[in-house]
Write an enzyme that holds these catalytic residues in place. Structure first.
Site, PDB file in Angstrom:
ATOM      1  N   LEU A  97       0.579  -1.200  -0.010  1.00  0.00           N
ATOM      2  CA  LEU A  97      -0.045   0.196   0.045  1.00  0.00           C
ATOM      3  C   LEU A  97       0.938   1.302   0.001  1.00  0.00           C
ATOM      4  CD1 LEU A  97      -2.853   1.093   0.026  1.00  0.00           C
ATOM      5  CD2 LEU A  97      -2.537   0.881   2.627  1.00  0.00           C
ATOM      6  N   LYS A  98       2.001   1.368   0.740  1.00  0.00           N
ATOM      7  CA  LYS A  98       2.864   2.498   0.779  1.00  0.00           C
ATOM      8  C   LYS A  98       3.546   2.790  -0.594  1.00  0.00           C
ATOM      9  CE  LYS A  98       7.743   3.616   2.165  1.00  0.00           C
ATOM     10  NZ  LYS A  98       7.574   4.779   2.764  1.00  0.00           N
ATOM     11  N   ILE A 118      15.065  20.420  11.701  1.00  0.00           N
ATOM     12  CA  ILE A 118      15.040  19.442  12.744  1.00  0.00           C
ATOM     13  C   ILE A 118      16.229  18.179  12.741  1.00  0.00           C
ATOM     14  CG2 ILE A 118      13.216  17.992  13.988  1.00  0.00           C
ATOM     15  CD1 ILE A 118      12.926  21.109  14.085  1.00  0.00           C
ATOM     16  N   GLY A 119      16.771  18.142  11.620  1.00  0.00           N
ATOM     17  CA  GLY A 119      17.733  17.188  11.430  1.00  0.00           C
ATOM     18  C   GLY A 119      18.019  16.418  10.139  1.00  0.00           C
ATOM     19  N   TRP A 125       9.025   4.143  20.843  1.00  0.00           N
ATOM     20  CA  TRP A 125       8.831   3.534  19.381  1.00  0.00           C
ATOM     21  C   TRP A 125       9.438   2.253  19.088  1.00  0.00           C
ATOM     22  CZ3 TRP A 125      10.018   8.823  16.633  1.00  0.00           C
ATOM     23  CH2 TRP A 125       8.937   9.505  16.985  1.00  0.00           C
ATOM     24  N   ASP A 138      16.090  14.378  20.193  1.00  0.00           N
ATOM     25  CA  ASP A 138      14.630  14.502  19.879  1.00  0.00           C
ATOM     26  C   ASP A 138      13.926  13.599  21.199  1.00  0.00           C
ATOM     27  OD1 ASP A 138      15.190  15.948  17.972  1.00  0.00           O
ATOM     28  OD2 ASP A 138      15.495  14.268  16.496  1.00  0.00           O
ATOM     29  N   HIS A 152      13.399  18.309  20.259  1.00  0.00           N
ATOM     30  CA  HIS A 152      12.363  18.560  19.371  1.00  0.00           C
ATOM     31  C   HIS A 152      11.150  17.466  19.999  1.00  0.00           C
ATOM     32  CE1 HIS A 152      10.124  18.989  15.794  1.00  0.00           C
ATOM     33  NE2 HIS A 152       9.959  17.412  15.566  1.00  0.00           N
ATOM     34  N   HIS A 195       4.861  17.338   6.340  1.00  0.00           N
ATOM     35  CA  HIS A 195       4.274  16.057   5.994  1.00  0.00           C
ATOM     36  C   HIS A 195       3.552  16.222   4.618  1.00  0.00           C
ATOM     37  CE1 HIS A 195       4.931  15.503  10.202  1.00  0.00           C
ATOM     38  NE2 HIS A 195       5.312  14.245   9.945  1.00  0.00           N
TER      39      HIS A 195
END
Length: 768
Positions: free
Chosen positions: A17-18, A445-446, A575, A613, A655, A708
């Site tokens: 799907l991705k 942010i990186g 995570w 982060d 962050h 995003h």
């Protein structure tokens, strides 16, 4: 006794799907091709569950992007700014759907995406519904009906899954002041009635209503709304079996409310809250079937059959087998698809693999538990039970898990310094002198775009097609290109781009002892973004520096400061798939000590700015507020253990993204990072209000554009956001940066957006 499942992973066993979505977004595949991929995944999921033996298989658990966004489209909760997309007949319903998720830029039309935030305490992100006072709802999409019929045509008996009306409203945001979104219940219920009418006409027997908010603290109005909603639904549909699902915690003080609702079955999460079973069985009404969520839907450890059978027998002896259902604790959306795909013993040893179960295996566990409960004397089933016992015991006693040196460090954790030498105001003076940064300092942010070419280098290295030396030279060239680009456009604090990293958590996990990895253990994070969480099976230890080489190389290329980039201990914990045989805080402290060692090595190497982060701090909060303090005490301590060993002149950044900070602003301040960068553009800088009210003392970088979305924001758009920001935050505390890392973006849009961002900073310096 029956079995059912709350939801199955929808990304496909090979992330089909991705790949299909990204091809469609890039204009390289038609809408028909994308729809075929979706249909194939749905059918494969249904057939897998049917063949294993699940009695009630879910439908409408598939989504092209997000199940909450599906619901918004279904009930017509489409913000007015998307009217131009709807009116253009060349756009399909799917184009509108993706516009709401990702924004829309086409032929002079420029529309922002909807907000995105975390799904309770998971790393899954959902698209936040937007509500106006007296919002009108209507059936816009018939997806739930279409997929039920699709399964029925294929010979699959399903129970459609729908987000319950109260939880759906609670997941959204009021876009106007002075109204309560729960007042919209009377407006939205007619759409639910229309959906259920259509399903009833097609012969539906069971409908699964997901109401996860029943596991949270509820006020009187919310409880009254629950009663009103389900009484109204029952009046219209007394003969549709309604399965009400709760998960991620126990029902606790909402139990009597749940019992008042006219439902036929109640699902409870016995993985997160096993102790609730006793109370629930003590006074459960005689007309309610109890669904036992006993297979962990959010972690990957094999089920302990003995423990689960004890709970099943307790329920059966109390209310009878005909009133018991067996299921995973929650949707398997949060699990990888299939352990059988793990054939690489280098990344996942055979010993570790035998301790694990992915979504397909969890379905098998549910069915096996039912059969064991019903046929205790069956010899084949007894063999499975004895085999399960051996595996559970082997994990408990394995020498792979225990490191006595690490355990000793955790015993002495209170002796580790977790405060900076000076207060922030004094550190800031020293850092200003050492770093010589302008007002409205710019940074990112990186991460920078990881093109298919960059990703191919890692693949070639793993396959032995290039040497380590060749790989390093390729990465060095990409780092230099990125440094030169940042210098050219005038960014103040640079980053090396993280091209050597596959993922911000996986990269660190690969270099820590006590962590294993799957090859195909992908889990959806949002949209087409999939992550492969590390498997923390044992005590954590850092055998060598993890980032110093790359940060030092990047710093050698420029006179500007380059940030060292690390992932914080709480985020690595959140995570990952975490061991369940010791308290989570102990595992977190082990990670914090490893990150602390890395921070000190970066400082020794001359890196003056280090970012750690922690986007998952807010996400990790327990669902019940009375449990927050315990979590926040150890989570904030873990960050400080990781960050507080440095000198005053070394600037520590952190962050956070997609978080509501109102309830934990004091804890954020207690982290004492010199600079915090946060997602702010989608909320139009509204997230800053709490920092202003609190008088947040340290520096802050509110994100000025949404990474995003592929849309490129204008300089003026960012200036407008910054002008709103300075109403909340003093100028000398403000940094300028994107919302998040740029890894998933393309280079062209990244370059354009960052040039606009630097232009906005230049203009702000002129004005202020």
């Amino acid at each position: 006794m029956q079995t059912h499942n709350l939801g199955y992973p929808r990304i496909g066993s090979d992330r089909e799907l991705k790949k299909a979505c990204e091809k469609y977004w890039a204009g390289k595949a038609s809408v028909e091709e994308l729809m075929i991929t979706g249909k194939n995944i749905r059918h494969q999921n249904w057939m897998t569950q049917k063949e294993i033996g699940i009695d009630w298989i879910p439908s409408n658990d598939f989504s092209y992007y997000d199940q909450v966004l599906d619901m918004s489209l279904m009930v017509g909760a489409i913000p007015k700014r998307y009217n131009k997309v709807i009116l253009d007949k060349s756009n399909t319903e799917l184009d509108l759907y993706f516009a709401m998720a990702r924004g829309f830029q086409k032929e002079g039309i420029d529309i922002k995406a909807m907000e995105m935030t975390k799904w309770f305490d998971t790393n899954y992100h959902y698209i936040v519904p937007e509500f106006e006072s007296n919002q009108k709802f209507s059936l816009f999409s018939t997806k739930i009906i279409d997929e039920y019929l699709e399964a029925k045509k294929a010979g699959i008996k399903t129970k459609p899954v729908i987000i319950g009306p109260v939880s759906y409203l609670l997941l959204g945001k009021e876009k106007e002041e002075n109204f309560n979104k729960l007042d919209l219940i009377k407006n939205i219920l007619p759409v639910y009635v229309e959906i259920l009418t259509r399903l009833k006409e097609e012969g539906v027997e069971w409908v699964q209503f997901d109401e996860p908010f029943l596991a949270l603290d509820l006020d009187t109005k919310t409880k009254e709304t629950f009663e009103y909603a389900y009484i109204e639904i029952h009046k219209q549909f007394p003969y549709i079996n309604k399965l009400l699902t709760t998960y991620f915690d126990g029902i606790k003080d909402n139990l009597q409310l749940a019992y008042k609702l006219p439902i036929q079955a109640l699902h409870i999460d016995l993985v997160r809250c096993p102790q609730q079973l006793e109370e629930i069985l003590g006074n459960i009404p005689g007309n309610i079937i109890l669904s036992l969520g006993i297979v962990d839907g959010r972690n990957i450890w094999k089920n302990d059959f003995e423990n689960s059978l004890e709970m099943i027998h307790k329920a059966v002896s109390k209310i009878g087998a005909d009133r018991v259902m067996i299921a995973p604790s929650c949707s398997l959306l949060h699990s990888p698809v299939d352990l059988d795909l793990e054939t690489d013993t280098k990344s996942l040893s055979l010993e570790t693999k035998k301790w694990l179960a992915f979504a397909k295996q969890k379905i098998d566990e549910v069915v096996t538990l039912k059969r064991l409960a019903e046929k205790e004397n069956d010899s084949e089933l007894q063999k499975k039970l004895q085999e399960n016992k051996k595996i559970v015991e082997s994990r408990r006693t394995s020498t792979l898990i225990h490191n006595e040196k690490v355990k000793e460090k955790i015993k002495n954790i209170e002796s580790v310094v977790d405060k900076r030498e000076s207060i922030f105001s004094e550190r800031k003076k020293k850092q200003k002198e050492a770093l010589q940064l302008p007002s409205f300092a710019t940074t990112t942010i990186g991460s920078f775009p990881q093109t298919s070419e960059v990703r191919s280098w890692r693949s070639k290295l793993k396959k032995g097609l290039i040497t380590s030396l060749e790989y390093e030279e390729l990465v060095k060239k990409e780092i230099e290109k990125t440094i030169r680009f940042q210098e050219k456009i005038g960014i103040d604090v640079l980053v090396h781009g993280e091209f050597e990293r596959n993922d911000m958590v996986e990269y660190f996990g690969e270099q820590l002892d006590g962590v294993a990895f799957s090859k195909n253990g992908w889990v959806q994070s949002y949209g087409s973004r999939c992550v492969k969480p590390p498997i923390i099976y044992g005590d954590i230890f850092r055998p060598h520096p993890m980032t110093v080489k790359w940060s030092s190389y990047a710093q050698s290329l420029t006179n500007k400061n380059v940030k060292g980039m690390l992932t914080g201990p709480v985020t690595i914990l959140q995570w990952s798939f975490v061991r369940d045989d010791q308290p989570r805080k102990d595992t977190c402290f082990q990670i914090a000590l490893a990150i602390r060692e890395e921070v000190l090595d970066l400082e020794k190497a001359g890196i003056k700015i280090i970012q750690i982060d922690e986007p998952a701090i807010r996400e990790g909060l327990p669902l019940r507020k009375n449990e927050w303090k315990n979590y926040l005490d150890w989570a904030i301590k873990a960050f400080r253990i990781a960050s507080c060993g440095v000198e005053d002149r070394t600037q520590i950044h952190t962050h956070m993204c997609y978080s509501e900070f109102n309830d934990i602003i004091q804890n954020i301040a207690d982290m004492d990072a010199d600079v915090i960068t946060i997602e702010c553009s989608k909320s139009d800088m509204k997230l800053l209000s709490i920092f202003s009210e609190f008088k947040y003392p340290n520096d802050i970088g509110p994100g000025v554009y949404d990474i995003h979305s592929p849309r490129v924001p204008s300089k003026q758009e960012m200036i407008s956001l910054l002008q709103k920001a300075i109403k909340s935050i003093p100028v000398d505390q403000l940094w300028i940066n994107p919302d998040c890392g740029l890894k998933t973006r393309g280079w062209e849009e990244t370059k354009k957006s960052l040039i606009e961002m630097v232009g906005a900073a230049t203009e702000m310096r002129k004005q202020y």
